[in-house]
Design a protein around this motif. Structure first.
Motif, short mmCIF file in Angstrom:
data_model
loop_
_atom_site.label_atom_id
_atom_site.label_comp_id
_atom_site.label_asym_id
_atom_site.label_seq_id
_atom_site.Cartn_x
_atom_site.Cartn_y
_atom_site.Cartn_z
N VAL A 1 24.37 -2.92 33.44
CA VAL A 1 24.80 -3.98 34.36
C VAL A 1 26.32 -4.05 34.41
O VAL A 1 26.91 -4.19 35.49
CB VAL A 1 24.19 -5.33 33.96
CG1 VAL A 1 24.68 -6.44 34.90
CG2 VAL A 1 22.67 -5.26 33.98
N TYR A 2 26.96 -3.95 33.25
CA TYR A 2 28.42 -3.93 33.21
C TYR A 2 28.96 -2.77 34.04
O TYR A 2 29.86 -2.94 34.87
CB TYR A 2 28.89 -3.81 31.76
CG TYR A 2 30.39 -3.69 31.61
CD1 TYR A 2 31.21 -4.81 31.69
CD2 TYR A 2 30.99 -2.45 31.37
CE1 TYR A 2 32.58 -4.70 31.55
CE2 TYR A 2 32.36 -2.33 31.23
CZ TYR A 2 33.15 -3.46 31.32
OH TYR A 2 34.52 -3.35 31.17
N GLY A 3 28.39 -1.58 33.84
CA GLY A 3 28.83 -0.42 34.61
C GLY A 3 28.61 -0.60 36.09
O GLY A 3 29.44 -0.22 36.92
N ALA A 4 27.48 -1.20 36.47
CA ALA A 4 27.20 -1.45 37.88
C ALA A 4 28.22 -2.42 38.47
O ALA A 4 28.67 -2.24 39.61
CB ALA A 4 25.78 -2.02 38.03
N SER A 5 28.59 -3.44 37.70
CA SER A 5 29.57 -4.41 38.19
C SER A 5 30.93 -3.76 38.41
O SER A 5 31.66 -4.12 39.34
CB SER A 5 29.69 -5.58 37.20
OG SER A 5 30.37 -5.21 36.01
N LYS A 6 31.27 -2.81 37.56
CA LYS A 6 32.57 -2.13 37.69
C LYS A 6 32.53 -1.03 38.75
O LYS A 6 33.54 -0.77 39.41
CB LYS A 6 32.97 -1.55 36.33
CG LYS A 6 33.20 -2.62 35.26
CD LYS A 6 34.31 -3.57 35.64
CE LYS A 6 34.64 -4.54 34.51
NZ LYS A 6 35.79 -5.41 34.84
N ALA A 7 31.38 -0.37 38.91
CA ALA A 7 31.25 0.63 39.97
C ALA A 7 31.42 -0.01 41.34
O ALA A 7 32.04 0.57 42.24
CB ALA A 7 29.88 1.32 39.88
#
Length: 248
Positions: free
Chosen positions: A142-148
């Motif tokens: 989820v963190y990676g998705a938010s940053k992507a």
């Protein structure tokens, strides 16, 4: 007397945000907006009075506070949070809050200042994104998705800015792990963060659009491996983070 320009740092009460504040306060008035007061134990007593603070939680619905700050020429957004966790173990509330703070809040804040960013007058903008936004990141899904999402947003808006004729850009700062912050439940140590802060300021002042710390030393090869075989690199990332969790 020439009035100092003002920098607004959203999320500047600790970590890299506070390090940037301490570097920039030498040249500009600094306003920190955060949900907690700055870590004053890290601020030299002789410059505490040069840093102002407004309390604001990025989960609030009303962002009209940002319309008050019409005298800034620099906007830095460092707010955000993450947690090493498998997606199956994450609560739905955490998912909503993480996307709201890491992604939606940034778009909303930039919208409030877009008139200045879009103008011909020099305006400086930097956003802390993450290398996790460039590749699959198990335990950080989820963190990676938010940053992507931030990565694509910044790239897209920078094209719009270029085509509009302005030289202003939004700087995407995408580091890996940063020592000296409390992101991984550590302690603030600004002396470890000042070199990175200086690099960010350099790229921001030159109105660059991307800065990946340690790119040549580390992440160039990582990204090349990822683009060759994202599945294998994802598995490697999973195993690496699993080892991190075992050491805790």
């Amino acid at each position: 007397m020439i009035k100092k320009q003002k920098v607004l740092i959203v999320g500047g009460s600790n970590g890299i945000g506070l390090a940037l504040a301490m570097r920039l306060v030498k040249e500009k008035s600094v306003l920190i907006v955060d949900k907690v007061e700055p870590d004053y134990s890290q601020v030299p007593s002789d410059i505490k009075h040069l840093v102002s603070f407004r309390k604001f939680d990025l989960l609030f619905d009303d962002y009209s506070l940002f319309d008050e700050f019409n005298d800034i020429d620099t906007l830095i957004i460092t707010a955000g949070f993450g947690k090493l966790s498998l997606f199956e173990d994450m609560q739905e509330e955490t998912i909503v809050d993480m996307i709201s703070v890491n992604t939606t809040s940034v778009l909303r804040i930039i919208k409030h200042f877009y008139g200045s960013i879009h103008s011909r007058k020099p305006f400086y903008t930097a956003v802390m994104v993450s290398i996790a936004g460039f590749m699959s990141s198990p335990f950080f899904s989820v963190y990676g998705a938010s940053k992507a999402a931030l990565k694509i947003f910044i790239e897209s808006v920078n094209v719009e800015l270029k085509k509009s004729g302005t030289d202003n850009r939004i700087l995407n700062v995408s580091p890996g792990r940063i020592n000296g912050t409390n992101f991984y439940n550590g302690a603030n140590n600004l002396s470890l963060l000042y070199p990175l802060a200086d690099e960010i300021i350099y790229h921001m002042n030159n109105r660059n659009d991307l800065f990946i710390p340690e790119y040549e030393e580390v992440f160039k090869k990582v990204l090349e491996r990822y683009h060759r075989d994202f599945r294998a690199e994802g598995e490697h990332s999973y195993e690496y983070k699993q080892e991190q969790l075992k050491r805790k």
